[in-house]
Design a protein around this motif. Structure first.
Motif, mmCIF file in Angstrom:
data_model
loop_
_atom_site.group_PDB
_atom_site.id
_atom_site.type_symbol
_atom_site.label_atom_id
_atom_site.label_comp_id
_atom_site.label_asym_id
_atom_site.label_seq_id
_atom_site.Cartn_x
_atom_site.Cartn_y
_atom_site.Cartn_z
ATOM 1 N N GLU A 332 1.379 -1.438 -0.057
ATOM 2 C CA GLU A 332 0.037 -0.198 0.152
ATOM 3 C C GLU A 332 0.675 1.669 0.391
ATOM 4 N N LYS A 371 -4.346 -0.513 -3.929
ATOM 5 C CA LYS A 371 -5.583 0.466 -3.092
ATOM 6 C C LYS A 371 -4.631 2.076 -2.747
ATOM 7 N N SER A 375 -5.089 5.808 -3.524
ATOM 8 C CA SER A 375 -5.453 6.479 -2.291
ATOM 9 C C SER A 375 -5.001 8.083 -2.940
ATOM 10 N N VAL A 382 -11.488 4.524 -1.668
ATOM 11 C CA VAL A 382 -11.376 3.247 -1.771
ATOM 12 C C VAL A 382 -10.523 2.549 -0.655
ATOM 13 N N ASN A 383 -11.396 0.973 -0.993
ATOM 14 C CA ASN A 383 -10.284 0.137 0.203
ATOM 15 C C ASN A 383 -10.326 -0.859 -0.300
ATOM 16 N N TYR A 384 -9.650 -2.052 0.506
ATOM 17 C CA TYR A 384 -9.222 -3.699 -0.370
ATOM 18 C C TYR A 384 -10.757 -3.919 -0.999
ATOM 19 N N ALA A 387 -10.792 -1.755 -4.764
ATOM 20 C CA ALA A 387 -9.850 -1.099 -5.784
ATOM 21 C C ALA A 387 -9.669 -1.593 -6.844
#
Ligand SMILES: NC(=O)c1ccc[n+]([C@@H]2O[C@H](COP(=O)([O-])OP(=O)(O)OC[C@H]3O[C@@H](n4cnc5c(N)ncnc54)[C@H](O)[C@@H]3O)[C@@H](O)[C@H]2O)c1
Ligand SMILES: O=C(O)[C@H](O)COP(=O)(O)O
Length: 526
Positions: A332, A371, A375, A382-384, A387
């Motif tokens: 990340e 992600k 960002s 946005v997240n897992y 993404a």
């Protein structure tokens, strides 16, 4: 405290688990408008098959983190809409397997021996032994359509009852079918040869009305069909007609095109039809299983932990996750860094797993890199969960590669972003204590930890340049926490990486770019 809405009837075991971490409101049978009205208050929604979680419900659920389906089928949830909104959708893939399989077997036997009608007859004070001459299932051909978890258990029990089992499932191997003692055949042959057919696949565009008038016409006039999977796999109008015309001998249905079942020709058919109101999962054991399974996942997600049976993100087993967690942070961070260096519109992201990482499941690391990459543009949106879909929608091509031979660190990750403003790459690794190190930028070797405020320059390696940047930052009252230079050859090109205690004030970047020898400069906030 988090708030969970339970909108279908769920076993108390699940409510008890949720109550440890959240305020739980149980409100069943809500009209759609009421659900849309109250859903903005909730962080999680727990359902069975009755609540319809439409796009409108999901869009109204601005605080929702998770939708938990205490059961298998998620066809009452608009999963793509949830994914887009970054909401994880979980189910209980195995909690009611045995219950559903036993219901299908019970339906088959009930149909063969006319048990429901015979029972009604005795209860209405009759003693009629002639009208209910049944058929045995022993030595008969059973056709299982969908040899997954439920289909497999049905096949195993059916074989123990002396049935010959054949199966149609385009997605399983003949080895698996053989292990279960089944003959894997084409649907056409199954329809023509089976004395009993039982359906155990999901409802998909491919399976909707798979059993239509044409399929029913292929079946033996003595054949019976059981559907404990999903309504709509059988065309109910065609089925009623086939039964009325004696084209097949019987049908037992637990699921319907519309639930609750409304006006239907099936209701008026006699002993050759058995109907139950979606009871496949309705055993005490299954309800405890699914309630605990899904409540635990909701609890975990509300506590910031991953879910084990997410249907819209790859599930990670706790032991795998424990090992990968520091690398997810690394991916990340690097995604975020390379995204900021690339600036503009990124067209492709190459993710190269190096050293030990090359043998790992790459999917979670790719998702974490995306992600990070997105960002800056999407922030907390946005997240897992979303993404990958967000990247795809932005036309970002993702290329995964592996190189086990790179062994500078036990495992390292290399990301390269190509975009409208050029191309940049970063590599990072973890130290023994799990601390992140950025180990190269644009192929220049460095060794720096990520910092909240950073400045990167590409410059000519020549005397005085570092001092000039230092005094320039000083004149803007920016304190340097650490500084490092990476170069490939002496007096060639070099990168300078500065970690700063303060964000860079506006206007300083253009001043830095005026320093002789500086080719490029980037500010990064991690
Ligand atoms: N009546 C109930 O209360 C009840 C309870 C639990 C599950 N279900 C339903 O039962 C079904 C099966 O559940 P499961 O847990 O066994 O799922 P599963 O995912 O383990 O198995 C489904 C199988 O269907 C196969 N399949 C997919 N498309 C197919 C096709 N076109 N033709 C033939 N096979 C196909 C898959 O390869 C898979 O092997 C689901 O629809 C589920 O929603 C109903
Ligand atoms: O998909 C399932 O798990 C079954 O259809 C069960 O549905 P239910 O939880 O509403 O009984």
């Amino acid at each position: 405290m988090s708030k969970v809405l339970v909108s279908d009837s769920i076993d108390q075991a699940g409510i008890d688990i949720l109550s440890q971490v959240a305020q739980v409101d149980v409100k069943t049978g809500l009209p759609a408008e009421e659900l849309i009205r109250i859903i903005p208050e909730y962080n999680a929604l727990m359902i069975r098959s009755e609540t319809r979680v439409t796009k409108a419900v999901i869009e109204a659920g601005t605080q929702l983190k998770i939708i938990g389906r205490a059961g298998v089928g998620v066809d009452n949830v608009d999963v793509p809409a949830a994914t887009r909104q970054g909401i994880v959708v979980v189910n209980s893939p195995e909690g009611n397997t045995i219950a559903a399989a036993e219901h299908a077997l019970a339906m088959m036997l009930a149909l063969s021996r006319y048990i429901p009608e015979a029972n009604l007859s005795v209860k209405s004070n009759k003693w009629d032994r002639k009208s209910y001459i049944g058929t045995e299932v022993y030595k008969k051909n059973l056709g299982v359509v969908g040899l997954g978890k439920i289909g497999s258990h049905v096949a195993t029990v059916a074989r123990a009852m002396g049935m010959k089992v054949m199966a149609f499932d385009p997605y399983i191997s003949s080895e698996r079918a053989e292990q279960l003692g089944c003959r894997l055949v084409e649907l056409d042959l199954l329809l023509r040869e089976a004395d009993y057919i039982t359906l155990h696949m999901p409802k998909t565009p491919e399976t909707t009305h798979l059993i239509n008038a044409a399929a029913l016409a292929k079946m033996k006039p003595t054949a019976r069909i059981v559907n404990c999977a999903r309504g709509g796999i059988i065309d109910e109008a065609a089925l009623a007609e086939a039964l009325q015309q004696g084209k097949i001998a019987g049908a037992a249905l637990d699921v319907f095109e519309t639930e609750p079942l409304g006006e239907s020709a099936l209701r008026s058919l006699g002993k050759q039809v058995v109907l139950t109101p979606h009871l496949g999962a309705s055993t005490a054991e299954a309800q405890v299983n699914v309630a605990i399974d899904v409540a635990e996942q909701i609890r975990d997600v509300l506590l910031g932990l991953p879910a084990r049976s997410a249907v819209n993100i790859p599930g990670l087993y706790p032991d795998v996750l424990e090992k990968l967690k520091p690398y997810l942070r690394l991916a990340e961070t690097l995604g975020n860094l390379v995204g900021q260096l690339a600036g503009g519109r990124v067209e492709s992201l190459t993710v190269r797993m190096q050293g030990e990482l090359a043998s790992n499941d790459s999917q979670p690391l790719v998702v974490a890199s995306l992600k990070g990459l997105l960002s800056q543009a999407l922030r907390e949106r946005v997240n897992y969960v979303n993404a990958a879909i967000e990247a795809k929608e932005r036309g970002i091509r993702v290329i995964e590669t592996r190189d086990a031979s790179i062994r500078d660190y036990a495992g390292s990750l290399h990301l390269q972003a190509k975009g409208s403003l050029g191309e940049h790459s970063v590599t990072g690794a973890l130290l023994g204590d799990g601390e992140i190190r950025i180990t190269d930028i644009d192929e220049f070797p460095i060794n720096v930890p990520p910092a909240q405020h950073m400045l990167f320059t590409l410059h000519r390696d020549m005397p005085g340049i570092i001092g000039k940047i230092g005094s320039l930052l000083g004149s803007f009252n920016v304190n340097i926490a650490s500084m490092q230079v990476g170069r490939k050859i002496v007096r060639g090109d070099a990168v300078m990486v500065l970690s700063l205690d303060d964000p860079l004030p506006e206007g300083i970047l253009s001043e830095i770019l005026k320093v002789p020898g500086i080719r490029d400069a980037y500010t990064v906030a991690l």
